[in-house]
Design an enzyme around this catalytic site. Structure first.
Site, PDB file in Angstrom:
ATOM      1  N   THR A   1     -48.048 -45.703  23.261  1.00  0.00           N
ATOM      2  CA  THR A   1     -47.770 -45.717  21.823  1.00  0.00           C
ATOM      3  C   THR A   1     -48.621 -44.678  21.118  1.00  0.00           C
ATOM      4  O   THR A   1     -48.132 -43.912  20.277  1.00  0.00           O
ATOM      5  CB  THR A   1     -48.042 -47.106  21.228  1.00  0.00           C
ATOM      6  OG1 THR A   1     -47.252 -48.083  21.903  1.00  0.00           O
ATOM      7  CG2 THR A   1     -47.712 -47.138  19.736  1.00  0.00           C
TER       8      THR A   1
ATOM      9  N   GLY B   1     -56.841 -48.470  10.764  1.00  0.00           N
ATOM     10  CA  GLY B   1     -56.705 -49.464  11.824  1.00  0.00           C
ATOM     11  C   GLY B   1     -57.080 -48.873  13.165  1.00  0.00           C
ATOM     12  O   GLY B   1     -56.387 -47.983  13.666  1.00  0.00           O
TER      13      GLY B   1
ATOM     14  N   GLY C   1     -57.519 -50.528  16.218  1.00  0.00           N
ATOM     15  CA  GLY C   1     -57.314 -51.441  17.336  1.00  0.00           C
ATOM     16  C   GLY C   1     -56.955 -50.647  18.576  1.00  0.00           C
ATOM     17  O   GLY C   1     -57.311 -49.469  18.711  1.00  0.00           O
TER      18      GLY C   1
ATOM     19  N   ASP D   1     -60.910 -49.813   8.868  1.00  0.00           N
ATOM     20  CA  ASP D   1     -60.396 -51.018   9.512  1.00  0.00           C
ATOM     21  C   ASP D   1     -60.895 -52.222   8.713  1.00  0.00           C
ATOM     22  O   ASP D   1     -61.984 -52.164   8.124  1.00  0.00           O
ATOM     23  CB  ASP D   1     -60.902 -51.109  10.962  1.00  0.00           C
ATOM     24  CG  ASP D   1     -60.093 -52.088  11.809  1.00  0.00           C
ATOM     25  OD1 ASP D   1     -59.299 -51.639  12.647  1.00  0.00           O
ATOM     26  OD2 ASP D   1     -60.257 -53.321  11.625  1.00  0.00           O
TER      27      ASP D   1
ATOM     28  N   ARG E   1     -44.559 -61.866  18.580  1.00  0.00           N
ATOM     29  CA  ARG E   1     -45.683 -61.905  17.637  1.00  0.00           C
ATOM     30  C   ARG E   1     -46.134 -63.349  17.450  1.00  0.00           C
ATOM     31  O   ARG E   1     -45.308 -64.242  17.233  1.00  0.00           O
ATOM     32  CB  ARG E   1     -45.251 -61.291  16.307  1.00  0.00           C
ATOM     33  CG  ARG E   1     -46.273 -61.347  15.198  1.00  0.00           C
ATOM     34  CD  ARG E   1     -45.878 -60.437  14.040  1.00  0.00           C
ATOM     35  NE  ARG E   1     -45.877 -59.033  14.448  1.00  0.00           N
ATOM     36  CZ  ARG E   1     -45.894 -58.004  13.604  1.00  0.00           C
ATOM     37  NH1 ARG E   1     -45.891 -58.213  12.300  1.00  0.00           N
ATOM     38  NH2 ARG E   1     -45.900 -56.772  14.051  1.00  0.00           N
TER      39      ARG E   1
ATOM     40  N   VAL F   1     -54.216 -49.255  19.695  1.00  0.00           N
ATOM     41  CA  VAL F   1     -53.456 -48.028  19.489  1.00  0.00           C
ATOM     42  C   VAL F   1     -54.231 -47.044  18.623  1.00  0.00           C
ATOM     43  O   VAL F   1     -54.369 -45.864  18.968  1.00  0.00           O
ATOM     44  CB  VAL F   1     -52.081 -48.328  18.866  1.00  0.00           C
ATOM     45  CG1 VAL F   1     -51.355 -47.034  18.497  1.00  0.00           C
ATOM     46  CG2 VAL F   1     -51.230 -49.146  19.826  1.00  0.00           C
TER      47      VAL F   1
ATOM     48  N   LYS G   1     -36.647 -59.370  17.912  1.00  0.00           N
ATOM     49  CA  LYS G   1     -38.061 -59.698  17.714  1.00  0.00           C
ATOM     50  C   LYS G   1     -38.231 -61.204  17.799  1.00  0.00           C
ATOM     51  O   LYS G   1     -37.360 -61.971  17.366  1.00  0.00           O
ATOM     52  CB  LYS G   1     -38.553 -59.217  16.345  1.00  0.00           C
ATOM     53  CG  LYS G   1     -40.068 -58.996  16.281  1.00  0.00           C
ATOM     54  CD  LYS G   1     -40.452 -57.724  17.016  1.00  0.00           C
ATOM     55  CE  LYS G   1     -41.916 -57.383  16.851  1.00  0.00           C
ATOM     56  NZ  LYS G   1     -42.249 -56.078  17.431  1.00  0.00           N
TER      57      LYS G   1
ATOM     58  N   ARG H   1     -65.997 -52.715  13.630  1.00  0.00           N
ATOM     59  CA  ARG H   1     -65.166 -52.018  14.611  1.00  0.00           C
ATOM     60  C   ARG H   1     -64.948 -50.569  14.191  1.00  0.00           C
ATOM     61  O   ARG H   1     -64.978 -49.656  15.019  1.00  0.00           O
ATOM     62  CB  ARG H   1     -63.832 -52.739  14.778  1.00  0.00           C
ATOM     63  CG  ARG H   1     -62.901 -52.105  15.798  1.00  0.00           C
ATOM     64  CD  ARG H   1     -61.774 -53.039  16.211  1.00  0.00           C
ATOM     65  NE  ARG H   1     -60.897 -53.379  15.100  1.00  0.00           N
ATOM     66  CZ  ARG H   1     -59.862 -54.199  15.212  1.00  0.00           C
ATOM     67  NH1 ARG H   1     -59.585 -54.768  16.375  1.00  0.00           N
ATOM     68  NH2 ARG H   1     -59.085 -54.459  14.166  1.00  0.00           N
TER      69      ARG H   1
END
Length: 353
Positions: A153, A183, A185, A206, A45, A187, A81, A211
């Site tokens: 996913t 959201g 995006g 979102d 990340r 996925v 992570k 978007r």
């Protein structure tokens, strides 16, 4: 005691690697939570944080979630992570140089941790990291990898929603059911398309409202402002953006029967699983339903399986989730507690092996 020390003292993971990258001003954190079932694996990340401690806390929590995710996905991987806490998101040569230096750090761990893309990193970034380290999943197809894992996913979350709807309403049929996707995006948008094709009525939201509107126009969906999403009536609330969206006040505002989405660490605190259960809301633990991405990467790149076997594993998320629901009902506990119980069982079995 500094805040960083406090986080490390209370974390139950195995190893944390910290490096300050003077050239960019970035902090690099790699948290290896567990290697009981295999080398730790998780995303990298890249994000701007108010303080380095916030980045370390994020990495530590996300690494624990990856241990749970990989265990319940029946993969020979532990959890980890990486977080690159940057002053600002780098571009061009500065980004490439940072990623190369991160690749050196990753390689120095000797395979204890293996990574892929995550928030603000992409397949092309993994190509760069792979120039310095062999421990990289999710490179571009041209770069020798399996490409984006986002579609897998989304498919996994879709099958998780089907299993959740079957449990909550007695049938997996989505016709006449309303799903709010928070959201849209990579996925969330793919998930929304799957849901639309299965007959669900869609509501999208979102933080990038343009978007959301573009996706809604394409999919024939409704749109709600981000600050109204949690309180909007629907059958399924599907968080597919940032984590921490399920806390005491938001849970009190929910007007849904099911929560099932792709976002990591949806529960602000673990006890919020009990709050959802008390309200009669069926919660699909996020690390169960959003495992399609790591399944995609491990199946194709680590285990050498074909796409048919990958897809079979992804569809199997529904079976795992059904087992979580069955355990929760049989023992009178929340689905969050049931999933954690199953994780600990698989880790204990791995230790014995």
């Amino acid at each position: 005691m500094t805040v960083l020390e406090d986080i490390l003292r209370t974390w139950d993971g195995e190893e944390t690697t910290v490096r300050f990258d003077a050239a960019s001003g970035a902090w690099m954190f790699i948290c290896v939570h567990s290697t009981v079932l295999g080398p730790a694996a998780g995303g990298t990340r890249m994000k701007v944080y108010a303080e380095p401690a916030d980045a370390l806390l994020d990495a530590s929590r996300l690494s624990a979630a990856m241990t749970a995710k990989n265990a319940l996905a029946d993969l020979p991987l532990g959890g980890g992570k990486a977080v690159l806490a940057v002053p600002e998101l780098p571009q061009g040569p500065a980004r490439r140089e940072l990623l190369l230096r991160y690749g050196d750090l990753l390689s120095s761990l000797g395979g204890t941790y293996r990574t892929a893309c995550d928030m603000n990193t992409a397949e092309v970034d993994m190509d760069v990291v792979a120039e310095r380290s062999p421990y990289v999943f999710g490179r571009t197809v041209q770069g020798g990898g399996s490409g984006t894992s986002a579609p897998s996913t989304a498919v996994g979350v879709f099958h998780g929603i089907l299993a959740s709807v079957a449990k909550a309403f007695g049938s997996p049929n989505l016709t006449g059911r309303t799903v709010l996707v928070q959201g849209v995006g990579a996925v969330g948008r793919s998930l929304a398309a799957e849901l639309r094709d299965a007959g669900a009525a869609l509501i999208l939201t979102d933080v990038d409202e343009l978007r959301a509107k573009e996706a809604a126009n394409e999919l024939g969906a409704g749109v709600v402002p981000p600050d109204e999403a949690v309180g909007t009536e629907c059958d399924v609330f599907s968080p597919c953006a940032v984590g921490g969206v399920l806390h005491a006040s938001s849970i009190a505002s929910l007007r849904c029967r099911v929560v099932a989405g792709a976002a990591n660490n949806q529960l602000a605190q673990a006890e919020n699983a009990e709050r959802l259960a008390e309200r009669g809301i069926l919660y699909a633990p996020d690390y169960v339903v959003n495992a399609g991405g790591i399944i995609h990467l491990a199946s194709l790149e680590l285990l050498g399986e074909d796409e048919a076997r990958r897809d079979e594993r992804v569809r199997g998320i529904a079976d795992t989730l059904t087992e979580v629901f069955r355990t929760a009902e049989a023992e009178g506990i929340s689905t969050g507690a049931a999933a954690e119980q199953m994780v600990q069982g698989r880790l204990a079995k791995g230790k014995r092996a």
